[in-house]
Every structure is written in structure tokens, then in C-alpha cells.
Design an enzyme around this catalytic site. Structure first.
Site, PDB file in Angstrom:
ATOM      1  CG  ASN A   1       2.747  -0.609   3.074  1.00  0.00           C
ATOM      2  OD1 ASN A   1       2.258  -1.661   2.683  1.00  0.00           O
ATOM      3  ND2 ASN A   1       3.717   0.022   2.439  1.00  0.00           N
ATOM      4  N   GLY A   2       1.786  -3.285   5.264  1.00  0.00           N
ATOM      5  CA  GLY A   2       2.511  -4.449   5.769  1.00  0.00           C
ATOM      6  C   GLY A   2       1.545  -5.502   6.264  1.00  0.00           C
TER       7      GLY A   2
ATOM      8  CE  LYS B   1       7.096  -6.111 -18.514  1.00  0.00           C
ATOM      9  NZ  LYS B   1       8.288  -6.467 -17.788  1.00  0.00           N
TER      10      LYS B   1
ATOM     11  CD  GLU C   1      10.916  -8.682 -18.745  1.00  0.00           C
ATOM     12  OE1 GLU C   1      10.760  -9.548 -17.877  1.00  0.00           O
ATOM     13  OE2 GLU C   1      10.475  -7.528 -18.627  1.00  0.00           O
TER      14      GLU C   1
ATOM     15  CD  GLU D   1       3.911  -7.110 -15.533  1.00  0.00           C
ATOM     16  OE1 GLU D   1       4.730  -7.080 -16.469  1.00  0.00           O
ATOM     17  OE2 GLU D   1       4.205  -6.796 -14.377  1.00  0.00           O
TER      18      GLU D   1
ATOM     19  CB  CYS E   1      -0.875   0.007   1.238  1.00  0.00           C
ATOM     20  SG  CYS E   1      -1.629  -1.592   1.554  1.00  0.00           S
TER      21      CYS E   1
ATOM     22  CG  HIS F   1      12.195 -32.076 -25.953  1.00  0.00           C
ATOM     23  ND1 HIS F   1      12.588 -33.376 -26.197  1.00  0.00           N
ATOM     24  CD2 HIS F   1      13.223 -31.286 -26.361  1.00  0.00           C
ATOM     25  CE1 HIS F   1      13.807 -33.372 -26.709  1.00  0.00           C
ATOM     26  NE2 HIS F   1      14.213 -32.113 -26.831  1.00  0.00           N
TER      27      HIS F   1
ATOM     28  CD1 TRP G   1      -2.804  -4.283  -5.753  1.00  0.00           C
ATOM     29  CD2 TRP G   1      -1.815  -5.690  -4.335  1.00  0.00           C
ATOM     30  NE1 TRP G   1      -2.561  -5.449  -6.422  1.00  0.00           N
ATOM     31  CE2 TRP G   1      -1.962  -6.330  -5.572  1.00  0.00           C
ATOM     32  CE3 TRP G   1      -1.229  -6.384  -3.282  1.00  0.00           C
ATOM     33  CZ2 TRP G   1      -1.532  -7.624  -5.805  1.00  0.00           C
ATOM     34  CZ3 TRP G   1      -0.802  -7.686  -3.503  1.00  0.00           C
ATOM     35  CH2 TRP G   1      -0.947  -8.292  -4.758  1.00  0.00           C
TER      36      TRP G   1
ATOM     37  CE  LYS H   1       7.552  -0.226 -10.955  1.00  0.00           C
ATOM     38  NZ  LYS H   1       7.846  -0.963 -12.197  1.00  0.00           N
TER      39      LYS H   1
ATOM     40  NE  ARG I   1       4.175   1.257  -1.782  1.00  0.00           N
ATOM     41  CZ  ARG I   1       5.336   0.778  -1.389  1.00  0.00           C
ATOM     42  NH1 ARG I   1       6.437   1.283  -1.881  1.00  0.00           N
ATOM     43  NH2 ARG I   1       5.413  -0.191  -0.522  1.00  0.00           N
TER      44      ARG I   1
HETATM   45  O1  M6R Z   1      11.169  -4.347  -7.569  1.00  0.00           O
HETATM   46  P1  M6R Z   1      11.612  -5.679  -8.097  1.00  0.00           P
HETATM   47  O2  M6R Z   1      12.459  -5.581  -9.303  1.00  0.00           O
HETATM   48  O3  M6R Z   1      12.276  -6.530  -7.026  1.00  0.00           O
HETATM   49  O4  M6R Z   1      10.268  -6.421  -8.498  1.00  0.00           O
HETATM   50  C1  M6R Z   1      10.264  -7.743  -8.933  1.00  0.00           C
HETATM   51  C2  M6R Z   1       8.969  -8.082  -9.644  1.00  0.00           C
HETATM   52  O5  M6R Z   1       7.886  -7.924  -8.769  1.00  0.00           O
HETATM   53  C3  M6R Z   1       8.735  -7.201 -10.875  1.00  0.00           C
HETATM   54  O6  M6R Z   1       9.812  -7.257 -11.749  1.00  0.00           O
HETATM   55  C4  M6R Z   1       7.465  -7.645 -11.618  1.00  0.00           C
HETATM   56  O7  M6R Z   1       7.657  -8.909 -12.161  1.00  0.00           O
HETATM   57  C5  M6R Z   1       7.111  -6.629 -12.703  1.00  0.00           C
HETATM   58  N1  M6R Z   1       5.731  -6.272 -12.576  1.00  0.00           N
HETATM   59  C6  M6R Z   1       7.316  -7.138 -14.075  1.00  0.00           C
HETATM   60  O8  M6R Z   1       6.989  -6.185 -15.046  1.00  0.00           O
END
Ligand code: M6R
Length: 665
Positions: A154-155, A542, A538, A545, A56, A561, A129, A660, A81
């Protein structure tokens, strides 16, 4: 007291008008004097109490001016966040506590505030969140206890169940399913036992187990906020005759650029004129004031439609900044990697990389580089796996964590574990100065990407790769595996990289057209070989996501395979095809897909000799130096997912269910 809009979008209501309370997505309330008493007589389902996990955002302000707009703007800047609900509580001139909460994004809260302003010089705010427990107005912060205490958190409070039971026995009624509400009631209880808000808060904090950044206010002590940090970041922003709290400096850049970063276990008290920080032992301590280096425009989209688009296009500039002072014309400047880096590299016999998500994918690319270029063995592991398995620490092993935020809970826990388990040294490659990973690692190498706001990570990834390539070169130099000639070649490639990325960005329009072919698809497959396999991973991350298309990545040699069974005309297959020693092997893999009617999109080096044909679209890319090619090729993959998401109309910057900074496990 109640007043409503007929469209039901927002309703002004008394805190205890239960009917409106549940119907309305928003609530504004003046907390009555006898809340505790009334709570004792209201039936609440205690069994509904769930463990909740938050990532949060928190903002707090004590000022002479009205703070509600400052808080809202702070929440807006933190919305990356968490973004399923938001709320604020402000003490007005008559020392009344007004609370406004809403389900949904900060804009909903802001609209409500416009419609029915609440004013006052002291306030706290929160954007939430949740991974467990529904996002709802009831669960939104601030939480209130008695007639006067409000808390944002937060936590996660791990022992919230036992605290909850104790508080119920004391007569407290819970109105949310959150673990956070126990903090409000505990402070209320401790304050009733006597002493100041600070002492009551200190006694409360001692009872909490888990992770928290939390801020409390008491309307009877209206010019004071008190906060604690343990496992969840918190900063103090210094104004002139006003002071602030936030979980991220970004939230306060519209009011100050001077910050104090709280340390683990700190409890801090702010008024308009004073700041007192108590360390974990309760001793008054001083923390250094730091001037923010974050650019003013970090939270502005400028001419771009989305932060993700802006951040994709910022990559040439970001990489120039990453390279600055770390390489000269022909060589790497090892001292720039931090005091002691040279000795560590001389001694290192093994590299263990730990990260999550996109950062993990950067680590996977770097593994190829560490072994092929520096000749040093390298393992890469997902932090949430590493921290819970029994592992053997290799001799003279250097632990490298990769993280954009520096606050990812699993990565941080893995670092803390590694420090107890005999790693030779710890380094972090990170984008957030002052973050936990930076503070707790022996050496921190900043990526200097600038603030990344979009949940989908782009420039953090390419700048991580840039730092990692510099590290690989420095390590290889120390080991004698990278000759002066090889070093000069890599450095030349790095110097050319920003211009190559500009070239890749020029494919934007072409890729926008290509994206049309993906928008109605349910699945997509990405293929690569060697260090382009993690680039394919990656790329698939993307796409899934932000467009919600199910996407997978395979090492192209692995197709036969199993995954070949998936290939048909509805499965777009995206291939990353630079001209390297694996090109001929990759061409055979492409034929395997073609023979089964797959729809191929091949991003190929201009010298790779591909011809477009039925079912095979070729996107001819300029030739780039082989070592930097992974960084070059991911740009078109980022653009592709961005455009597919645009066509699909998803929330590009804040995709569903994600946050985030993943500050809980
Ligand atoms: O802040 P970080 O790089 O440690 O975060 C790791 C992942 O949570 C972050 O890369 C996540 O996979 C992204 N949303 C990908 O775009």
C-alpha cells in the site's frame, strides 16, 4: 492444469496459462518451481510500467487454522479504502503458494474462493484502488517473484523506475504495471544473496523511496510474515496462537481486539507464537498492546441498506459521545481538550486550519465561529494547496488539522511542513485513534464518531463541527471574548443538538419524495450565506460524490456576479435558510432565482416566513439555536443526496473513482 466455468465468471488455471490468464477476471494459481527461469524467456513490455498510486487495504495472517476466509473477511472490512481489484496468496500444508486475484470487488474474489477453495495457515491479501494504471487482474496484488516470494503493498515506490531497470538487468521479468512488483523481485534477489528473509527484507526496504505499508511471505519459510511501515499505516493483531497484520484494525476485529500499532520505519516479523519489531535503527523494540475501542458492530449495516444511511442516522448518538466529558451543565471543560490546551489557547493569536474535502468544509464553518464568537482570526486552507505554496506564518499561530481518517497524505504533509515553519503548536481534530495525524500532533482531540465506512463522510463532519464549537468556546473563554452567559448559551445549544438532529432525521420520508425531482437532473445549485455557505458547499460535495450529478455551491450574494446565467427550469436550486440576520438578504437572492424561472427548494426555519408558490418548495424546519444551526441543516442535505443516489441506483457507499482514506497525494 486448467479448469473453468463456462460462463467465464471464474477460471481455475495454472499461473502460466497465459490465454486463460488474460481472459479470466479471476485467477487461481499454483506458483511453479521455475518461475524466474520462465520469466527470463517471456517478452514483457517494460515501457508499460507506470507510476501507480494506491489507497489500498492489506491483511495478513499466520495461524494453525485455514486463513483464506479470515483474509477475505478482512478485505471486506477494508473495501471502503479501495475496491477495484483484490487478491490473496496462501501457503498450503504442502508448502505450495496459491494465489487468487480478481478484478472488481471483494465479493468476486469471495465467490471464486467458494467455488475453488484454497487452504493454508499463512497468507496475505489486498484490496486495491488505483489512480493511474488500469485496474486489472495483472495489476492486482499479491505480486510474486521467483517460486516463493509474495508481496502486498500500500503506498507508492517513488524510485520504482530505477529499481525496475536494475532488476530487469538482473533478469527479472515484470508481469504488472505496478510499482509494487519491484518489492517482490528485490526481496527475491536479496534473499538469493544469502541470509534470512528478515535480512533480505531489511536490505530491500533500505532501497525503497516513497511510502509503503508492505507485507511479504516466503513459501519456503511458511510460518512467517514480515512487514514494514513507512508513511502508510500498519497494525499487528494479536491472537491466541495466531497473529495478523492489517492496514487498519477494522480489518481484524472479527479475529482479535488486541493490537500493536507499528511506528514509522518499523519492520515487524510475526509467526504464530512470536512477534519481533525492529525500529528504524534496526533495534528490537516493544510497542504497547492496545485494546480496540471500535465497536463490534462497526462493520455491520444492521437494519440499514447502506453504511451511509446508517452513519447519517448514528449522528445523534455520535454527537452525544463527542460531547461526553467535554462540557458540563453550563461550561466547557477545557482540560478535556488535552494537556496543555489551556496554555495554547491563552497564547494563540491566530488559527490556521488545514484539511481536505469534507473536513475542509468543516474548517470553513469553524472559521466563522472562530472570528465571530472567539474573536480570533482564522484562515482555512486546502492541504494540497498549503503544502506547495510559499506562506507567511503568523505570530503565535495555532495549526489545526481536521481529518476523519488521520491519514490523508496532503494533510499529513502540511502538518509536517508546518512543524518546521514556526507554528506555535499543532492540534488535530480526528476520528481515528492511533492515526498518523494523532501521533504527530501536539494535541489530538478525538471526534468519537465511531468508524465511518461509507466513502461519503457524514457523522465525521458533524462531530468535527461539534468539537470545533467546543474549541471555539474554550478559546473565547480564555480570550475573554466569550462571557459566562454566552458560554452557557452555547453549551445549552450543544446539549440540545442530538435531539435536534433526531428531529432533522424525521424529515427522511419527506426528503425521499423531494429527491424524485433531482434524479433526472444534470446539475444542481446550493445556496447559503455566512456559515451556511460552507454548509452549501458540503451539500454539493455530497450530491456530486454519490449521485454523480454536477453540483455547485455559491454564497447567495454572489449569484448576480455570474451564476444567475445558469438558472432555468432544469436547474434545481437548494437554499439553506435559517432565521438569522442574513435572512432578508437571502430572501432577495431567492427572488433573483424565482424571477428567472429557477426551481427552488428552500429549507427554511419555521419562523422565517416563507410561503410555497409556483416553482418554490418550502421545507419548513424546526427552529434551532443559531450557533448549532449549521450542524442541524447539513442533516437534511445528507439525506437528500442519499435519496437521490438511491433513485439513480449508484453505488452509495463506494462511489466510482473514490476511496475512503486518501493516503497518497
Ligand atoms: O480523512 P479525511 O477527513 O482527511 O478525508 C478528507 C477527504 O478525502 C474526505 O472528506 C472526502 O472529501 C470525503 N469523501 C467526502 O465525503
Amino acid at each position: 492444469m486448467s479448469q473453468g466455468r463456462s460462463n467465464g465468471k471464474f477460471i481455475l488455471t495454472n499461473y502460466f496459462n497465459k490465454k486463460l490468464h488474460y481472459l479470466s477476471p479471476i485467477m487461481i494459481s499454483t506458483v511453479p518451481q521455475n518461475l524466474l527461469l520462465q520469466n527470463r524467456h517471456r517478452g514483457v513490455q517494460y515501457s508499460q510500467l507506470n507510476t501507480e498510486k494506491f489507497m489500498c487495504g492489506i491483511v495478513g495472517a499466520v495461524a494453525q487454522r485455514d486463513v483464506a476466509e479470515i483474509l477475505i473477511e478482512g478485505l471486506r472490512r477494508l473495501e471502503y479504502r479501495g475496491y477495484d481489484s483484490a487478491g490473496l496468496a496462501v501457503i498450503n500444508d504442502q508448502h505450495q503458494l496459491n494465489r487468487l486475484r480478481s478484478l472488481g470487488k471483494v465479493q468476486v474474489l469471495s465467490d471464486a474462493l467458494d467455488a475453488q477453495p484454497i487452504t493454508g495457515g499463512t497468507g496475505i491479501a489486498h484490496t486495491r484502488w488505483a489512480t493511474h494504471g488500469e485496474p486489472s487482474e495483472n495489476n492486482a496484488h499479491p505480486h510474486i517473484s521467483g517460486e516463493h516470494i509474495a508481496v502486498v503493498h500500500n503506498g507508492i515506490i517513488e524510485n520504482h523506475e530505477s529499481l525496475h531497470n536494475t532488476l530487469v538487468q538482473r533478469g527479472y521479468i515484470f508481469t504488472s504495471k505496478t510499482d509494487s512488483e519491484v518489492i517482490a523481485h528485490l526481496v527475491h534477489w536479496e534473499l538469493a544473496q544469502g541470509d534470512s528473509l528478515l535480512e533480505a527484507f531489511q536490505r530491500t526496504i533500505k532501497q525503497l523511496e516513497g511510502a509503503y505499508g508492505t507485507v511479504v511471505l516466503d513459501r519456503r519459510d511458511p510460518e512467517r510474515l514480515i512487514a514494514a511501515r513507512s508513511g502508510s499505516p500498519l497494525v499487528i493483531g494479536l491472537g491466541i496462537g495466531e497473529n495478523f497484520f492489517a492496514s487498519d484494525q477494522l480489518a481484524l476485529l472479527h479475529v482479535t481486539r488486541r493490537f500493536l500499532f507499528l511506528e514509522e520505519g518499523d519492520i515487524a516479523e510475526i509467526t504464530r507464537r512470536n512477534i519481533y519489531i525492529h525500529d528504524v535503527e534496526g533495534m528490537l523494540v516493544e510497542r504497547n498492546v492496545q485494546e480496540s475501542t471500535v465497536k463490534h458492530d462497526a462493520a455491520d449495516k444492521g437494519p440499514y441498506r447502506h453504511y451511509m444511511q446508517k452513519e447519517i442516522f448514528e449522528q445523534p448518538k455520535a454527537i452525544i459521545s463527542t460531547l461526553e466529558g467535554r462540557i458540563n451543565a453550563n461550561s466547557v471543560l477545557i482540560e478535556s481538550l488535552g494537556h496543555g490546551a489551556k496554555k495554547i489557547f491563552q497564547k494563540a493569536e491566530h488559527i490556521q486550519i488545514i484539511a481536505c474535502g469534507t473536513s475542509y468544509n468543516a474548517g470553513m464553518v469553524a472559521r466563522y465561529w472562530f472570528e465571530s464568537t472567539a474573536g480570533v482570526s482564522c484562515d482555512v486552507e486546502i492541504a494540497s494547496e498549503f503544502r506547495y505554496r510559499t506562506f507567511v506564518t503568523r505570530s503565535n499561530s495555532l495549526l489545526i488539522t481536521l481529518s476523519q481518517s488521520g491519514e490523508t497524505a496532503d494533510t499529513l504533509a502540511a502538518l509536517r511542513l508546518a512543524k518546521k515553519r514556526g507554528f506555535m503548536a499543532t492540534m488535530t481534530v480526528c476520528n481515528a485513534a492511533g492515526s498518523s495525524l494523532v501521533r504527530e500532533s501536539d494535541i489530538a482531540i478525538m471526534t468519537r464518531a465511531g468508524t465511518e465506512i461509507s466513502v461519503a463522510s457524514t457523522k465525521a463532519f458533524t462531530t468535527q463541527l461539534t468539537v470545533l464549537l467546543i474549541m471555539v468556546t474554550a478559546l473565547g473563554k480564555q480570550k475573554g471574548t466569550v462571557s459566562a452567559k454566552k458560554e452557557a448559551e452555547i453549551i445549552r445549544a450543544l446539549h440540545l443538538l442530538p435531539a435536534h438532529i433526531e428531529q432533522a432525521l424525521m424529515f427522511d420520508k419527506r426528503i425521499e419524495v423531494l429527491a424524485e425531482g433531482f434524479a433526472d437532473k444534470q446539475h444542481a445549485l446550493f445556496l447559503g450565506r455566512g456559515e451556511f455557505y460552507p454548509i452549501a458547499i458540503e451539500a454539493s460535495l455530497k450530491l456530486k460524490e454519490i449521485s454523480y450529478i454536477h453540483a455547485e455551491a455559491y454564497a447567495a450574494g454572489e449569484l448576480k456576479h455570474g451564476p444567475l446565467a445558469l438558472i432555468d427550469a432544469n436547474m434545481p436550486v437548494i437554499v439553506i435558510a435559517p432565521n438569522n440576520e442574513l435572512l432578508e438578504k437571502l430572501k432577495s437572492n431567492i427572488e433573483e432565482v424565482r424571477a428567472r424561472g429557477g426551481q427552488l427548494y428552500v429549507f427554511a426555519d419555521e419562523s422565517a416566513g416563507f410561503q410555497a408558490s409556483q416553482g418554490m418548495t418550502i421545507i419548513t424546519m424546526p427552529h434551532v439555536e443559531e450557533i448549532c444551526a449549521p450542524i442541524f441543516y447539513i442533516i437534511s442535505m445528507q439525506l437528500l443526496s442519499y435519496h437521490v443516489a438511491l433513485i439513480k441506483g449508484t453505488d452509495v457507499d463506494q462511489p466510482r473513482n473514490l476511496a475512503k482514506a486518501v493516503t497518497v497525494e
